[in-house]
Design a protein around this motif. Sequence first.
Motif, PDB file in Angstrom:
ATOM      1  N   CYS A   1       0.845  -1.190   0.000  1.00 37.16           N
ATOM      2  CA  CYS A   1       0.000   0.000   0.000  1.00 37.16           C
ATOM      3  C   CYS A   1       0.877   1.235   0.000  1.00 37.16           C
ATOM      4  N   ASN A   2       0.279   2.431   0.193  1.00 37.44           N
ATOM      5  CA  ASN A   2       1.075   3.658   0.061  1.00 37.44           C
ATOM      6  C   ASN A   2       2.001   3.881   1.253  1.00 37.44           C
TER       7      ASN A   2
ATOM      8  N   CYS B   1       1.332   0.629   7.723  1.00 35.03           N
ATOM      9  CA  CYS B   1       0.561  -0.566   7.419  1.00 35.03           C
ATOM     10  C   CYS B   1       0.981  -1.718   8.321  1.00 35.03           C
TER      11      CYS B   1
ATOM     12  N   GLN C   1      -8.321  -5.867   3.268  1.00 29.63           N
ATOM     13  CA  GLN C   1      -8.523  -4.656   2.472  1.00 29.63           C
ATOM     14  C   GLN C   1      -9.419  -3.662   3.219  1.00 29.63           C
TER      15      GLN C   1
ATOM     16  N   THR D   1      -4.222   3.894   1.457  1.00 28.35           N
ATOM     17  CA  THR D   1      -4.707   3.822   0.074  1.00 28.35           C
ATOM     18  C   THR D   1      -3.798   2.943  -0.778  1.00 28.35           C
ATOM     19  N   ASP D   2      -4.094   2.850  -2.072  1.00 30.11           N
ATOM     20  CA  ASP D   2      -3.317   2.069  -3.052  1.00 30.11           C
ATOM     21  C   ASP D   2      -3.101   0.641  -2.570  1.00 30.11           C
ATOM     22  N   ILE D   3      -4.105   0.063  -1.985  1.00 31.04           N
ATOM     23  CA  ILE D   3      -3.906  -1.253  -1.375  1.00 31.04           C
ATOM     24  C   ILE D   3      -3.967  -2.358  -2.420  1.00 31.04           C
TER      25      ILE D   3
END
Lengths: 306, 386
Positions: A232-233, A238, A273, A282-284
């Motif tokens: 992810c971002n 994370c 998710q 985001t961008d997962i």
Amino acid sequence: MIEVNHISKSFGKAGEVSALSNISLNIDEGQLYGLIGPDGAGKTTLFRILTTLLLPDEGFAVIDGMNVVDDYKKLRKILGYMPGRFSLYQDLSVRENLEFYASIFNTTIEVNYALIKDIYVQLEPFNNRRAGALSGGMKQKLALCCALIHKPKVLFLDEPTTGVDVVSRKEFWEMLKRLKNEGITIFVSTPYMDEASLCDKIALIQNGSILSENKPSALTASFNYSLFGVKCNQMNDCRKTLTHWKEILDAYSFGEYLHVKTTKGTIGENDIQEFLLAKGLTDIFIKDVIPTVEDCFIDLMKTKKT
Amino acid sequence: MYFTDWQGKPKEAIIKLAMEQLLAFVRKEVYHILRDRKTLLVLFGLPIAQILLFGFALSNEVKNTKIFMCDLAKDNFSFQLTEKVHASKYFNVVGSIDIPNEADEVLRKGSAHLVMVIPADFSTKLSHSNSASIQLITDGTNPNLASTIQLYLRNIINDFRNQVFEKIELPYTIEVKSRMLYNPQLKGAYTFVPGVMAMVLMIICTLMTSVSIVKEKELGNMEMLLVSPMNPLIVIFSKAIPYLALSLFIVTVILGLSVTLLEVPIRGNIFLLYGVCLIFIIASLALGLVISSITNSQQVAMMISLMGMMLPTIMFGGFMFPIENMPIPLQVISNIVPAKWFYYAISGIMIKGMGIKSVLKEISILLVYGTVFIIISYRNFKIRLE
């Protein structure tokens, strides 16, 4: 072929630094056996004991029916050994190095040429070049030739691929496979987990103890958890958020992904998710991952600690 | 042939196999030595530079010493004396002054090391009262040099007097005639040539051998050599052989230079000389082996060889500082330095032309050292890594 029985070894005046504790291994004839573990795990110490260079404090080891302590003279004739810090003679040429090692084993290059031919053809164009002027991969190939020149029954390679580029490493393992087919038993140590799958059987070593001894496929098959790769971002956040989630057993970086370990059948990709989205990431991207030897190693290491 | 099986083979075959290993190893060592150009240059440059330095630059000898004359007499006798001084190879008369007071300036400028003042009444006094005085004014900043050149000049003046009064018998005079045996010109080369030999042999044999064995350990080659059927003693022997040959060659270079350039004689038996060198070389090699067996890094081996061996060799070898002038405790300590005995034997044979009987004590001591070092290194030799 090689039988290691409850070997322990410690260093220091009072034996306060324990290098190996109660190691037992069994290596069959003609096997390509890998000893996998990080630096300082005790790989070199074990190699030195088996190659008759060090005496074990406790336990014993037998190679081809000969005890490594009592029968060291006989053993030194049938062993091939490539030390981890081995550096050849830098000021001798490729050919001179090889000739020298052939003659101290009372043989010649010609007698065992067939065995080293595949490796040596790559070196022959540089026959007159000094060993010090060879590339890292070439040096390792020459060192392997030197260790093989007397056609040993058992070959010990201590971290032969450390500091060698990826292509040369691949070539090196292919050579080991061919040598195995010649009937030579090969015991190789490496800190690279990805090389484990190339061995017939592996032993994972950490802090002087064996974590597991198994076939690579059997080892990964015994990994009894679900494993996901997460990207992810904000990788760092994370990992922190995931490790605090009670559904997650473990989360650790693995290349560009985080590997997330869960108990089988509890949560799926979608659950993760949603959880991460709720935490504002985001961008997962999430995928299923087949466990590798490294995942098993990390798992075994952590279970042992707790 | 699968691998060498020495068991059950006849003795000759085993010896032949061992000889092949030894030969291969010696060849490898020779490559190492010949290809390390810088070290080789130092090994040959060092003795040559030392011989040249000691022989020509760092000498205490009086040669072509500049002197000024202050001839107030200016007559036949004084001219003869000046001529005689100038003719000797020890002195050069480079100028003259008119009044003795100018001597100070000449010495201060360093134009001369000595000013010789011949008084105006020199001839008269000499002819009438049989005694005349001459003043020698010397630059005392280097007292050794000052007293040496005074001594030389006195000898020349005495000579001159004897010439003049050849036929006159002086009543009740005691003349001291001293003679320096073996080295009448007091040449420095006579002391330092054996000294340089001791030093250079110590460097090659002890330092180079210990460093080269420790290098094999440091680079991991020793591990590989140990895990081979080769008898570890062959490793040791083959390390020593090339350095032995190199040492003998360098001894020859030093002797050649000394005889041709420095005119140092070899009065004794040349074979005896080489024999003593050989014994010292073997003892030093064995010492190098002892050092290599107790260290694991090249730096440590070098430090032990340099500080532990070179320094005592220079201090107590006898060629730099005379041992007879040392306090008793230091004299006792000097006895344990092998180089001292080597120095005594070599200078005895070379300079005094002594035979084997006269240097038997020194030879025996060196032999004992060699044997002890060989036994220690053999005992210390490890068939494993610890």
